[in-house]
Design a protein around this motif. Structure first.
Motif, PDB file in Angstrom:
ATOM      1  N   ILE A  64       0.837  -1.197   0.000  1.00 65.15           N
ATOM      2  CA  ILE A  64       0.000   0.000   0.000  1.00 65.15           C
ATOM      3  C   ILE A  64       0.876   1.253   0.000  1.00 65.15           C
ATOM      4  O   ILE A  64       0.597   2.222  -0.687  1.00 65.15           O
ATOM      5  CB  ILE A  64      -0.967  -0.006   1.197  1.00 65.15           C
ATOM      6  CG1 ILE A  64      -1.998  -1.131   1.027  1.00 65.15           C
ATOM      7  CG2 ILE A  64      -1.669   1.342   1.349  1.00 65.15           C
ATOM      8  CD1 ILE A  64      -2.828  -1.400   2.273  1.00 65.15           C
ATOM      9  N   ARG A  72      -4.232   2.671  -3.985  1.00 63.47           N
ATOM     10  CA  ARG A  72      -4.599   2.652  -2.555  1.00 63.47           C
ATOM     11  C   ARG A  72      -6.109   2.717  -2.381  1.00 63.47           C
ATOM     12  O   ARG A  72      -6.679   2.045  -1.517  1.00 63.47           O
ATOM     13  CB  ARG A  72      -3.932   3.814  -1.814  1.00 63.47           C
ATOM     14  CG  ARG A  72      -2.483   3.550  -1.469  1.00 63.47           C
ATOM     15  CD  ARG A  72      -1.944   4.565  -0.476  1.00 63.47           C
ATOM     16  NE  ARG A  72      -1.971   5.926  -0.986  1.00 63.47           N
ATOM     17  CZ  ARG A  72      -1.016   6.482  -1.720  1.00 63.47           C
ATOM     18  NH1 ARG A  72       0.057   5.784  -2.024  1.00 63.47           N
ATOM     19  NH2 ARG A  72      -1.125   7.720  -2.135  1.00 63.47           N
ATOM     20  N   LYS A  73      -6.765   3.518  -3.216  1.00 63.31           N
ATOM     21  CA  LYS A  73      -8.224   3.620  -3.140  1.00 63.31           C
ATOM     22  C   LYS A  73      -8.867   2.262  -3.403  1.00 63.31           C
ATOM     23  O   LYS A  73      -9.798   1.858  -2.719  1.00 63.31           O
ATOM     24  CB  LYS A  73      -8.743   4.659  -4.129  1.00 63.31           C
ATOM     25  CG  LYS A  73     -10.248   4.768  -4.125  1.00 63.31           C
ATOM     26  CD  LYS A  73     -10.771   5.722  -5.166  1.00 63.31           C
ATOM     27  CE  LYS A  73     -12.297   5.691  -5.157  1.00 63.31           C
ATOM     28  NZ  LYS A  73     -12.891   6.491  -6.184  1.00 63.31           N
ATOM     29  N   CYS A  76      -8.335   0.011  -0.455  1.00 64.21           N
ATOM     30  CA  CYS A  76      -9.162   0.529   0.636  1.00 64.21           C
ATOM     31  C   CYS A  76     -10.613   0.078   0.467  1.00 64.21           C
ATOM     32  O   CYS A  76     -11.226  -0.445   1.403  1.00 64.21           O
ATOM     33  CB  CYS A  76      -9.065   2.058   0.666  1.00 64.21           C
ATOM     34  SG  CYS A  76     -10.133   2.873   1.874  1.00 64.21           S
ATOM     35  N   GLU A  77     -11.171   0.277  -0.720  1.00 65.66           N
ATOM     36  CA  GLU A  77     -12.561  -0.102  -0.984  1.00 65.66           C
ATOM     37  C   GLU A  77     -12.760  -1.603  -0.804  1.00 65.66           C
ATOM     38  O   GLU A  77     -13.754  -2.045  -0.230  1.00 65.66           O
ATOM     39  CB  GLU A  77     -12.986   0.319  -2.394  1.00 65.66           C
ATOM     40  CG  GLU A  77     -13.107   1.805  -2.589  1.00 65.66           C
ATOM     41  CD  GLU A  77     -14.279   2.440  -1.859  1.00 65.66           C
ATOM     42  OE1 GLU A  77     -15.168   1.714  -1.375  1.00 65.66           O
ATOM     43  OE2 GLU A  77     -14.306   3.679  -1.782  1.00 65.66           O
ATOM     44  N   LYS A  80     -12.551  -2.524   2.926  1.00 65.98           N
ATOM     45  CA  LYS A  80     -13.707  -1.951   3.614  1.00 65.98           C
ATOM     46  C   LYS A  80     -14.947  -2.815   3.375  1.00 65.98           C
ATOM     47  O   LYS A  80     -15.683  -3.124   4.312  1.00 65.98           O
ATOM     48  CB  LYS A  80     -13.922  -0.516   3.105  1.00 65.98           C
ATOM     49  CG  LYS A  80     -14.858   0.308   3.926  1.00 65.98           C
ATOM     50  CD  LYS A  80     -14.823   1.758   3.414  1.00 65.98           C
ATOM     51  CE  LYS A  80     -15.868   2.608   4.048  1.00 65.98           C
ATOM     52  NZ  LYS A  80     -15.852   3.987   3.561  1.00 65.98           N
ATOM     53  N   VAL A 106      -2.426   3.689   5.882  1.00 62.13           N
ATOM     54  CA  VAL A 106      -3.749   4.325   5.812  1.00 62.13           C
ATOM     55  C   VAL A 106      -4.472   4.083   7.128  1.00 62.13           C
ATOM     56  O   VAL A 106      -4.215   3.101   7.811  1.00 62.13           O
ATOM     57  CB  VAL A 106      -4.594   3.780   4.634  1.00 62.13           C
ATOM     58  CG1 VAL A 106      -3.983   4.134   3.309  1.00 62.13           C
ATOM     59  CG2 VAL A 106      -4.786   2.295   4.744  1.00 62.13           C
ATOM     60  N   CYS A 114     -12.200   6.429   1.329  1.00 62.95           N
ATOM     61  CA  CYS A 114     -11.195   5.875   0.449  1.00 62.95           C
ATOM     62  C   CYS A 114     -10.787   6.828  -0.676  1.00 62.95           C
ATOM     63  O   CYS A 114      -9.788   6.582  -1.352  1.00 62.95           O
ATOM     64  CB  CYS A 114     -11.699   4.559  -0.144  1.00 62.95           C
ATOM     65  SG  CYS A 114     -11.883   3.242   1.082  1.00 62.95           S
TER      66      CYS A 114
END
Length: 116
Positions: A64, A72-73, A76-77, A80, A106, A114
């Protein structure tokens, strides 16, 4: 009873992994989740932290750290969505970096944005 719940949760996670699109930089959602899979007992609140858990979490954190914002988004998604589907214990997740002795790239928060 607990084994049935765990088995059901595993099936849900596998289904979600196939439904979520791959993450860029060669890191798919499946790979990200598998990196921290050894943490499952700890993150669900019924196990202790282990070396495989810390190794996988630290390795994912490093990936990451070297990823760009779009990558990274995506990770993250992915995490999550999987975390919510498995009802992970967020307080346990927040302890992971300290217990495994790494600085989280993060924020670990179920409400993390995100996009930022």
């Amino acid at each position: 009873m607990a084994k049935r719940v765990i088995g059901w949760a595993c099936c849900v996670v596998i289904l979600i992994l196939y439904l979520i699109s791959p993450v860029a930089n060669g890191i798919s959602c499946r790979e990200a989740v598998m990196a921290i899979w050894p943490c499952e007992p700890f993150l669900l609140g019924y196990g202790i932290i282990s070396f495989p858990c810390c190794f996988g979490a630290a390795a994912l954190n490093q990936q990451i750290a070297t990823a760009n914002q779009t990558e990274r988004k995506g990770i993250c998604e992915c995490l999550k969505q999987v975390g919510k589907s498995m009802e992970l214990q967020i307080d346990q997740a927040k302890q992971l970096p300290q217990l495994c002795q790494f600085n989280a790239t993060v924020p670990i928060d179920e409400n993390v944005d995100c996009d930022k």
